[in-house]
Design an enzyme around this catalytic site. Structure first.
Site, PDB file in Angstrom:
ATOM      1  N   ASN A   1       0.868  -1.184   0.000  1.00 42.76           N
ATOM      2  CA  ASN A   1       0.000   0.000   0.000  1.00 42.76           C
ATOM      3  C   ASN A   1       0.903   1.232   0.000  1.00 42.76           C
ATOM      4  O   ASN A   1       1.472   1.589   1.026  1.00 42.76           O
ATOM      5  CB  ASN A   1      -0.900  -0.024   1.248  1.00 42.76           C
ATOM      6  CG  ASN A   1      -1.750   1.232   1.348  1.00 42.76           C
ATOM      7  OD1 ASN A   1      -1.798   2.042   0.423  1.00 42.76           O
ATOM      8  ND2 ASN A   1      -2.414   1.407   2.477  1.00 42.76           N
TER       9      ASN A   1
ATOM     10  N   LYS B   1       0.057   4.257  -0.360  1.00 43.79           N
ATOM     11  CA  LYS B   1      -0.599   5.451   0.204  1.00 43.79           C
ATOM     12  C   LYS B   1      -0.338   6.660  -0.716  1.00 43.79           C
ATOM     13  O   LYS B   1      -0.277   6.491  -1.929  1.00 43.79           O
ATOM     14  CB  LYS B   1      -0.144   5.689   1.644  1.00 43.79           C
ATOM     15  CG  LYS B   1      -0.290   4.415   2.492  1.00 43.79           C
ATOM     16  CD  LYS B   1      -0.075   4.631   3.961  1.00 43.79           C
ATOM     17  CE  LYS B   1      -0.250   3.296   4.688  1.00 43.79           C
ATOM     18  NZ  LYS B   1      -0.129   3.418   6.139  1.00 43.79           N
TER      19      LYS B   1
ATOM     20  N   HIS C   1      -9.610   1.058   4.645  1.00 41.32           N
ATOM     21  CA  HIS C   1      -8.327   1.289   5.325  1.00 41.32           C
ATOM     22  C   HIS C   1      -8.561   2.265   6.489  1.00 41.32           C
ATOM     23  O   HIS C   1      -9.349   3.195   6.367  1.00 41.32           O
ATOM     24  CB  HIS C   1      -7.285   1.846   4.349  1.00 41.32           C
ATOM     25  CG  HIS C   1      -5.908   1.856   4.942  1.00 41.32           C
ATOM     26  ND1 HIS C   1      -5.492   2.839   5.804  1.00 41.32           N
ATOM     27  CD2 HIS C   1      -4.886   0.972   4.857  1.00 41.32           C
ATOM     28  CE1 HIS C   1      -4.257   2.564   6.207  1.00 41.32           C
ATOM     29  NE2 HIS C   1      -3.867   1.433   5.646  1.00 41.32           N
TER      30      HIS C   1
ATOM     31  N   GLU D   1      -6.975   4.699   7.540  1.00 38.25           N
ATOM     32  CA  GLU D   1      -6.771   6.122   7.230  1.00 38.25           C
ATOM     33  C   GLU D   1      -8.007   6.704   6.545  1.00 38.25           C
ATOM     34  O   GLU D   1      -8.365   7.857   6.751  1.00 38.25           O
ATOM     35  CB  GLU D   1      -5.502   6.292   6.380  1.00 38.25           C
ATOM     36  CG  GLU D   1      -4.259   6.108   7.247  1.00 38.25           C
ATOM     37  CD  GLU D   1      -3.044   5.544   6.533  1.00 38.25           C
ATOM     38  OE1 GLU D   1      -2.990   5.583   5.294  1.00 38.25           O
ATOM     39  OE2 GLU D   1      -2.141   5.043   7.238  1.00 38.25           O
TER      40      GLU D   1
ATOM     41  N   GLU E   1      -5.317  -4.655  10.533  1.00 39.82           N
ATOM     42  CA  GLU E   1      -4.319  -3.603  10.736  1.00 39.82           C
ATOM     43  C   GLU E   1      -4.658  -2.837  12.005  1.00 39.82           C
ATOM     44  O   GLU E   1      -5.495  -1.924  11.984  1.00 39.82           O
ATOM     45  CB  GLU E   1      -4.316  -2.633   9.544  1.00 39.82           C
ATOM     46  CG  GLU E   1      -3.953  -3.285   8.227  1.00 39.82           C
ATOM     47  CD  GLU E   1      -3.371  -2.279   7.244  1.00 39.82           C
ATOM     48  OE1 GLU E   1      -2.229  -2.502   6.810  1.00 39.82           O
ATOM     49  OE2 GLU E   1      -4.027  -1.272   6.927  1.00 39.82           O
TER      50      GLU E   1
ATOM     51  N   GLY F   1       2.428   2.760  10.839  1.00 44.41           N
ATOM     52  CA  GLY F   1       3.342   3.887  10.690  1.00 44.41           C
ATOM     53  C   GLY F   1       3.994   4.314  11.998  1.00 44.41           C
ATOM     54  O   GLY F   1       4.618   5.362  12.073  1.00 44.41           O
TER      55      GLY F   1
ATOM     56  N   SER G   1       3.485  -1.599  10.411  1.00 44.03           N
ATOM     57  CA  SER G   1       4.936  -1.625  10.665  1.00 44.03           C
ATOM     58  C   SER G   1       5.592  -2.958  10.317  1.00 44.03           C
ATOM     59  O   SER G   1       6.473  -3.435  11.036  1.00 44.03           O
ATOM     60  CB  SER G   1       5.240  -1.224  12.117  1.00 44.03           C
ATOM     61  OG  SER G   1       4.794   0.093  12.359  1.00 44.03           O
TER      62      SER G   1
END
Ligand code: 13P
Length: 255
Positions: A12, A14, A98, A100, A170, A176, A217
């Site tokens: 991904n 992003k 996702h 985000e 996730e 991150g 991560s």
């Protein structure tokens, strides 16, 4: 990594890379992964680069996905992209839900079923993402949160089409942050997801065949230990997927 489920390593990207670097990275990947018989590899570039990356990936087993989609086929939805538009440029898969998208852009959990439905209706392979925040985990709500996300995502999925879906766990606190869920922590939640699938689709086949990826991560030095867990069937990689030096060792976690 369990039984007959083929390992699936997904990148991904992003909102990262530029057109040249995106195309170069796919060229490198394409040259390295061979026929892709023993593992599935896919990249999820920024939407603007999908068509160019598709041209580079053509004729290789590298899968190509979008990071999001709208459930309608067309209409007045400024800034959005539909499933037929993605199919039109040879995209074959899509990330849905996702964290985000959920947290920064306030996408509602109840939209996810419509997005999964749109993907399936247009022959796109969805990766439905689920995961809890640290507050939710600390409050003891992990199971309720994951179940709620699964209920919404699978709202309109028939049993016979469920195996086309991939899930990604996730944990928001591991994305991150450099803080990875331990392999056993991740495995525990994957098992919980599989148990939910076994109840939702009582035949048992869906729970046994559907792949559950871990994301958060993932790095070259933890990919092998994560993949050694029986319920972890693949990895959804963010930061470490942006460079060949860090992504290739993850793709080749067992070599
Ligand atoms: P990182 O690997 O950068 O933590 O991102 C994980 C992720 O969100 C993949 O979808």
């Amino acid at each position: 990594m369990g039984g007959t489920r083929k390992p699936y390593i997904a990148a991904n990207w992003k909102m990262n890379l530029d057109r040249t670097r995106a195309m170069d990275l796919v060229k490198t990947l394409k040259a390295r992964i061979g026929d892709g018989d023993d593992r599935e590899v896919a990249v999820f570039p920024p939407a603007l680069y999908l068509a160019d990356v598709a041209a580079v990936a053509q004729g290789s087993p590298v899968g190509l996905g979008a990071q999001n989609l709208h459930w309608e086929e067309e209409g007045a939805f400024t800034g959005e992209i539909s499933a037929p538009m993605l199919r039109d440029i040879s995209v074959d898969r899509v990330l849905i839900g996702h964290s985000e998208r959920r947290r920064i852009f306030f996408e509602k959990n109840e939209w996810m079923g419509r997005k999964v439905r749109a993907a399936l209706d247009h022959d796109l392979l969805p990766i439905l993402c689920v995961g809890e925040t640290l507050e939710e985990r600390r409050a003891g709500d992990l199971e309720a949160v994951i179940h709620g996300q699964l209920e919404a995502g699978f709202d309109w999925v028939r049993e016979e089409e469920a195996p086309r879906i991939t899930l990604a766990y996730e944990p928001v606190w591991a994305i991150g942050t450099g803080e990875t869920a331990t392999p056993s922590q991740a495995n525990e939640v994957h098992a919980l997801i599989r148990a939910w699938l076994a109840v939702k689709f009582p035949g048992g086949e869906v729970a046994a065949s559907l792949r559950i990826l871990y994301g958060g991560s993932v790095k070259p030095d933890n990919a092998g230990a994560l993949m050694a867990q029986p319920e972890i069937d693949g990895l959804l990689v963010g930061g470490a997927s942006l460079k060949a030096e860090t992504f290739l060792p993850i793709v080749e976690f067992d070599r």
